[in-house]
Scaffold this motif. Structure first.
Motif, PDB file in Angstrom:
ATOM      1  N   ALA A  84       0.843  -1.199   0.000  1.00  0.00           N
ATOM      2  CA  ALA A  84       0.000   0.000   0.000  1.00  0.00           C
ATOM      3  C   ALA A  84       0.877   1.246   0.000  1.00  0.00           C
ATOM      4  O   ALA A  84       1.902   1.300   0.685  1.00  0.00           O
ATOM      5  N   ARG A  85       0.446   2.234  -0.777  1.00  0.00           N
ATOM      6  CA  ARG A  85       1.153   3.511  -0.855  1.00  0.00           C
ATOM      7  C   ARG A  85       0.241   4.609  -0.315  1.00  0.00           C
ATOM      8  O   ARG A  85      -0.956   4.392  -0.126  1.00  0.00           O
ATOM      9  N   THR A  86       0.794   5.781  -0.123  1.00  0.00           N
ATOM     10  CA  THR A  86      -0.020   6.879   0.406  1.00  0.00           C
ATOM     11  C   THR A  86      -1.181   7.202  -0.529  1.00  0.00           C
ATOM     12  O   THR A  86      -2.225   7.641  -0.069  1.00  0.00           O
ATOM     13  N   LEU A  87      -1.031   6.946  -1.824  1.00  0.00           N
ATOM     14  CA  LEU A  87      -2.130   7.168  -2.774  1.00  0.00           C
ATOM     15  C   LEU A  87      -3.322   6.260  -2.484  1.00  0.00           C
ATOM     16  O   LEU A  87      -4.434   6.545  -2.911  1.00  0.00           O
ATOM     17  N   ASP A  88      -3.088   5.177  -1.765  1.00  0.00           N
ATOM     18  CA  ASP A  88      -4.148   4.226  -1.435  1.00  0.00           C
ATOM     19  C   ASP A  88      -4.867   4.581  -0.136  1.00  0.00           C
ATOM     20  O   ASP A  88      -5.820   3.903   0.249  1.00  0.00           O
ATOM     21  N   ALA A  89      -4.427   5.628   0.552  1.00  0.00           N
ATOM     22  CA  ALA A  89      -4.977   5.957   1.872  1.00  0.00           C
ATOM     23  C   ALA A  89      -6.485   6.183   1.832  1.00  0.00           C
ATOM     24  O   ALA A  89      -7.214   5.659   2.685  1.00  0.00           O
ATOM     25  N   LEU A  90      -6.982   6.948   0.883  1.00  0.00           N
ATOM     26  CA  LEU A  90      -8.418   7.249   0.840  1.00  0.00           C
ATOM     27  C   LEU A  90      -9.257   6.005   0.594  1.00  0.00           C
ATOM     28  O   LEU A  90     -10.182   5.733   1.377  1.00  0.00           O
TER      29      LEU A  90
ATOM     30  N   TYR B 156       2.078  -3.403   5.027  1.00  0.00           N
ATOM     31  CA  TYR B 156       0.690  -3.010   4.741  1.00  0.00           C
ATOM     32  C   TYR B 156       0.471  -3.301   3.269  1.00  0.00           C
ATOM     33  O   TYR B 156       1.094  -2.678   2.413  1.00  0.00           O
ATOM     34  N   LEU B 157      -0.393  -4.257   2.972  1.00  0.00           N
ATOM     35  CA  LEU B 157      -0.659  -4.680   1.602  1.00  0.00           C
ATOM     36  C   LEU B 157      -2.096  -4.368   1.221  1.00  0.00           C
ATOM     37  O   LEU B 157      -2.973  -4.357   2.078  1.00  0.00           O
ATOM     38  N   CYS B 158      -2.332  -4.149  -0.064  1.00  0.00           N
ATOM     39  CA  CYS B 158      -3.713  -3.998  -0.517  1.00  0.00           C
ATOM     40  C   CYS B 158      -3.934  -4.819  -1.780  1.00  0.00           C
ATOM     41  O   CYS B 158      -3.010  -5.103  -2.535  1.00  0.00           O
ATOM     42  N   ALA B 159      -5.189  -5.216  -1.957  1.00  0.00           N
ATOM     43  CA  ALA B 159      -5.607  -5.959  -3.139  1.00  0.00           C
ATOM     44  C   ALA B 159      -6.206  -4.962  -4.108  1.00  0.00           C
ATOM     45  O   ALA B 159      -7.077  -4.174  -3.738  1.00  0.00           O
ATOM     46  N   LYS B 160      -5.736  -5.005  -5.353  1.00  0.00           N
ATOM     47  CA  LYS B 160      -6.225  -4.071  -6.362  1.00  0.00           C
ATOM     48  C   LYS B 160      -6.691  -4.818  -7.599  1.00  0.00           C
ATOM     49  O   LYS B 160      -6.094  -5.817  -7.999  1.00  0.00           O
ATOM     50  N   GLN B 161      -7.746  -4.299  -8.155  1.00  0.00           N
ATOM     51  CA  GLN B 161      -8.211  -4.741  -9.463  1.00  0.00           C
ATOM     52  C   GLN B 161      -8.206  -3.481 -10.316  1.00  0.00           C
ATOM     53  O   GLN B 161      -9.010  -2.570 -10.084  1.00  0.00           O
TER      54      GLN B 161
END
Length: 140
Positions: free
Chosen positions: A9-15, A60-65
């Motif tokens: 996860a990056r700061t762009l993913d915060a919202l 901190y990881l996120c799943a993206k499509q």
């Protein structure tokens, strides 16, 4: 779900991460914190993401499509010297993406990260005893 990527996860993913966090808490199930008690700002989440990125024993990881965030998982490594090897896991998936393997992919990525991390040797988590879907995910 096809074409799902698990990324740091990056700061762009915060919202979008904050939106998922609020959405899950608004279900009013399975978390100690209620939606009414959750007041984290985007700036605070951005700071948290930067701290995780700089940490040797947390991720901190996120799943993206595409560019859409579907869920996230984080492992918080212990801050004290005798607990640095132990990481606490927390995972959330947007309701629209549940039952499609997103949680499984997030769990697998978190475990894989821990297996290659030279500090983390233990992952722990808390789960409500009636959260059968989460327990099934954690035990498979």
């Amino acid at each position: 779900m096809s074409d799902i990527r698990i990324v740091v996860a990056r700061t762009l993913d915060a919202l979008p991460i904050l939106q998922i966090h609020r959405e899950v808490l608004e279900e009013d199930r399975y978390f100690v914190t209620s939606a009414e008690e959750f007041h984290e700002s985007m700036e605070t989440r951005e700071e948290k993401l930067r701290a995780y990125a700089a940490s040797e024993n947390s991720v901190y990881l996120c799943a993206k499509q595409g560019r859409r965030v579907l869920g996230f998982v984080f492992l918080t490594g212990g801050a004290l010297a005798r607990a640095r090897h132990s990481a606490k896991l927390e995972i959330m998936v947007t309701p629209k993406a549940r039952g499609k393997g997103v949680g499984k992919q997030l769990m697998e990525a978190a475990i894989s990260w821990a297996e290659t991390n030279p500090i983390v040797t233990r992952i722990g988590l808390n789960v409500f005893s009636d959260n059968t879907h989460a327990i099934a995910l954690y035990t498979h």
